[in-house]
Design an enzyme around this catalytic site. Structure first.
Site, PDB file in Angstrom:
ATOM      1  N   TYR A  65       0.285  -1.154  -0.381  1.00  0.00           N
ATOM      2  CA  TYR A  65       0.031   0.190   0.731  1.00  0.00           C
ATOM      3  C   TYR A  65       1.139   0.931   0.365  1.00  0.00           C
ATOM      4  CZ  TYR A  65      -5.377  -0.283  -0.395  1.00  0.00           C
ATOM      5  OH  TYR A  65      -5.716  -0.095  -0.627  1.00  0.00           O
ATOM      6  N   GLU A  67      -0.045   5.062  -0.740  1.00  0.00           N
ATOM      7  CA  GLU A  67      -0.991   6.161  -0.716  1.00  0.00           C
ATOM      8  C   GLU A  67      -0.344   7.600  -0.108  1.00  0.00           C
ATOM      9  OE1 GLU A  67      -5.019   6.251   1.259  1.00  0.00           O
ATOM     10  OE2 GLU A  67      -5.569   4.202   0.261  1.00  0.00           O
ATOM     11  N   ASP A 242      -5.876  15.852 -24.457  1.00  0.00           N
ATOM     12  CA  ASP A 242      -5.731  14.125 -23.852  1.00  0.00           C
ATOM     13  C   ASP A 242      -5.017  13.559 -24.690  1.00  0.00           C
ATOM     14  OD1 ASP A 242      -6.422  11.578 -23.036  1.00  0.00           O
ATOM     15  OD2 ASP A 242      -8.418  11.993 -23.138  1.00  0.00           O
ATOM     16  N   THR A 271      -2.783   7.524 -21.298  1.00  0.00           N
ATOM     17  CA  THR A 271      -2.299   6.014 -20.920  1.00  0.00           C
ATOM     18  C   THR A 271      -1.623   6.527 -21.125  1.00  0.00           C
ATOM     19  OG1 THR A 271      -2.525   5.392 -23.604  1.00  0.00           O
ATOM     20  CG2 THR A 271      -4.993   5.305 -21.214  1.00  0.00           C
ATOM     21  N   LYS A 274      -1.004   2.414 -24.768  1.00  0.00           N
ATOM     22  CA  LYS A 274      -1.013   2.469 -26.649  1.00  0.00           C
ATOM     23  C   LYS A 274       0.025   3.064 -26.997  1.00  0.00           C
ATOM     24  CE  LYS A 274      -5.950   3.907 -25.130  1.00  0.00           C
ATOM     25  NZ  LYS A 274      -7.295   4.959 -25.951  1.00  0.00           N
ATOM     26  N   ARG A 280      -0.686  -0.901 -18.748  1.00  0.00           N
ATOM     27  CA  ARG A 280      -2.183  -0.743 -18.925  1.00  0.00           C
ATOM     28  C   ARG A 280      -1.596   0.308 -17.570  1.00  0.00           C
ATOM     29  NH1 ARG A 280      -6.257  -1.429 -21.616  1.00  0.00           N
ATOM     30  NH2 ARG A 280      -4.401  -3.252 -22.697  1.00  0.00           N
TER      31      ARG A 280
HETATM   32  C1  LIG Z   1      -8.511   5.408 -24.644  1.00  0.00           C
HETATM   33  C2  LIG Z   1      -8.833   6.455 -24.697  1.00  0.00           C
HETATM   34  C3  LIG Z   1      -8.948   6.207 -23.195  1.00  0.00           C
HETATM   35  C4  LIG Z   1      -9.279   5.672 -21.337  1.00  0.00           C
HETATM   36  O1  LIG Z   1      -8.046   5.186 -21.914  1.00  0.00           O
HETATM   37  P1  LIG Z   1      -8.722   3.636 -20.235  1.00  0.00           P
HETATM   38  O2  LIG Z   1      -7.287   3.492 -20.557  1.00  0.00           O
HETATM   39  O3  LIG Z   1      -8.675   2.877 -21.584  1.00  0.00           O
HETATM   40  O4  LIG Z   1      -9.243   4.197 -19.914  1.00  0.00           O
HETATM   41  C5  LIG Z   1      -9.421   8.505 -22.879  1.00  0.00           C
HETATM   42  N1  LIG Z   1      -9.129   8.910 -23.637  1.00  0.00           N
HETATM   43  C6  LIG Z   1      -9.153   8.884 -24.433  1.00  0.00           C
HETATM   44  C7  LIG Z   1      -8.974  10.395 -25.586  1.00  0.00           C
HETATM   45  C8  LIG Z   1      -8.436   7.261 -24.933  1.00  0.00           C
HETATM   46  O5  LIG Z   1      -8.177   7.510 -25.952  1.00  0.00           O
END
Ligand SMILES: *Cc1c(COP(=O)(O)O)cnc(C)c1O
Length: 479
Positions: A65, A67, A242, A271, A274, A280
């Protein structure tokens, strides 16, 4: 580099240990490797992490843990978690040129929630929110909850519309952001498919959002973040980007200058799994103004940190700082453009007519199909994609009229532009040979389709041949 032998031994030994407890889990893990090896993976949001990244997750960090933040934990004995969290944050800051990095978010959605709460806490004068900062949200009295909702309920967010490629966390109903914010969205120009910055500016002037969001999951072009920042500044909005999908292209310096979000945005979320090719997870980057609020992510909106995943983030981010990652990022885009050109040459219709990032959006209505029919027909033929709405999609978000394909995963395997042309041929063959099916009563179906199984089989074998020259995790043999 570790020796290939070490990688094989590591995964084999891990499976042997797991098999002794629950063999079906070991079998499923082995089967997943086989499936991933055999499928032509064109899902734009997926990739293959390195053996080092994968192995960094399977250990006793999972038992801790932690936090709080580095050096300021609510639990004792966090010195080793501090080491990996600080390393991951340092690599992230250096890689992206950001002054602050928060590497605890468990996913992209979580990273966005952290960012939203940080912005609200920074921008909104709310006594109830102040109280929420010192207590856990769960401990708020009912009156405080209502006050919080009153005080925050009319805050506005302007983001990209879903059918233009925006993400549901940018203020849409299936996500809490759609309930937290009064949302309006900007789309793309119907003629070109491109973001029309004058229209965005106009929408911002009319709507006066607290937050202007840029970033997408299905827009095949670059975004000019310098212009978006000017728009945000003109109405006093916080500018959030994002970059979940294209973080790898920023890390690899394919997106620079006006197209690098980090110098232009107040706050950037992403993320890590990707195009960035890590474990992940999620991450937030920001300047000093928002850093304190961002660091409150756990426990404000996040569960306890995942130290094993932070260790893997540190490994993957170290990999992304090596010169060969820039080469990888450039190849992702070269491959996407080769795929787009191969499809266009064979007569496909592409949203915006091409790509300058890692993804291509095919408008399959040109083949007389819905996205759902196309997705299934391709899957029958060993090609893994996903259906996606196109701008002003007449078939809605469920059936859709688009197929989204992306190149980060195949590029990791080592496929190049010649193989992308061969991939375009396979996709075009399947889509041009598939016809829409009909319901039992004879009406046209948006889901059913007709494809000669012999053709699906043939394409499937061709896809396997294409992949066999570029094996996935060549260093790993489980048998
Ligand atoms: C994939 C994605 C997310 C979410 O990611 P997770 O890891 O699946 O929660 C958020 N914003 C955008 C633009 C994405 O393409």
């Amino acid at each position: 580099m570790s020796s290939p032998n070490a990688e094989s031994t590591a995964f084999r030994s891990a499976l042997e240990v797991i098999r002794a407890v629950e063999p079906r889990v070991a079998d499923a893990i082995g089967a997943e490797l086989t499936d991933q090896r055999e499928s032509l993976k064109l899902i734009a949001s997926e990739n293959y992490a390195s053996p080092a990244t994968l192995l960094a997750m399977g250990n006793w960090f999972s038992d801790k843990y932690a936090e709080g933040t580095v050096g300021r934990r609510f639990y004792a004995g966090c010195q080793n978690v501090d080491t990996v969290e600080a390393l991951a944050a340092e690599h992230a800051r250096e890689l992206f040129g950001a002054s602050h990095a928060y590497v605890q978010p468990h996913s992209g959605i979580d990273a966005n929630l952290v960012a939203f709460w940080a912005i609200l806490a920074d921008r909104v004068e709310s006594p109830a929110l102040k109280r929420a900062q010192v207590r856990q949200v769960n401990d708020l009295s009912e009156e405080d909850w209502f006050a919080l909702r009153r005080e925050l309920g009319d805050q506005r967010m302007l983001g990209m519309s879903l059918d233009a490629g925006g993400h549901l966390t940018h203020g849409f109903r299936p996500n809490i952001s759609g309930k937290m914010f009064d949302q309006r969205s900007y789309g793309t120009d119907p003629a070109t498919g491109l973001i029309d910055y004058d229209r965005v500016a106009e929408a911002a002037r009319e709507f006066r959002p607290l937050i202007l969001v840029a970033g997408y999951s299905a827009y095949p072009r670059k975004v000019n973040f310098r212009i978006m920042r000017e728009i945000a500044d003109s109405v006093g909005a916080t500018f959030m980007v994002d970059m979940a999908h294209f973080a790898g292209l920023v890390a690899g310096k394919v997106f620079t200058g006006d197209f690098d979000p980090v110098p232009h945005a107040h706050i950037v979320t992403t993320t890590t799994h990707k195009s960035l090719r890590g474990p992940r997870g999620g991450m937030v980057l920001c300047g000093p103004e928002l850093a304190d609020q961002v660091d409150r992510g756990c426990p404000m909106v996040l569960g306890g940190p995942l130290p094993h995943v932070m260790a893997a983030k540190a490994v993957a981010l170290a990999e992304a700082r090596r010169p060969d990652f820039a080469d990888y990022a450039q190849r992702i885009v070269d491959n996407a453009q080769a795929l787009a050109e191969g499809l266009l040459r064979r007569g496909a219709t592409l949203v915006t007519g091409g790509t300058d990032n890692h993804l291509v959006l095919i408008d399959v209505s040109g083949y007389g199909l819905t996205g759902r029919q196309a997705e299934q027909a391709l899957l029958d033929s060993g090609i893994v994609t996903n259906r996606n709405a196109v701008p002003q999609d007449p078939n809605g978000a469920w059936y859709t009229s688009g197929i989204r394909i992306g190149t980060p995963a195949l590029t990791t395997r080592g496929l190049g532009t010649a193989e992308m042309d061969a991939t375009a041929e396979l996709i075009h063959t399947v889509l041009s040979q598939t016809t829409p099916g009909s319901n039992a009563d004879g009406t046209p179906s948006k889901a059913k389709y007709v494809l000669d199984p012999a053709l699906a089989d043939k394409v499937s074998r061709q896809a396997t041949d294409l992949l066999s020259t570029h094996p996935l995790y060549p260093s790993v043999t489980l048998a």
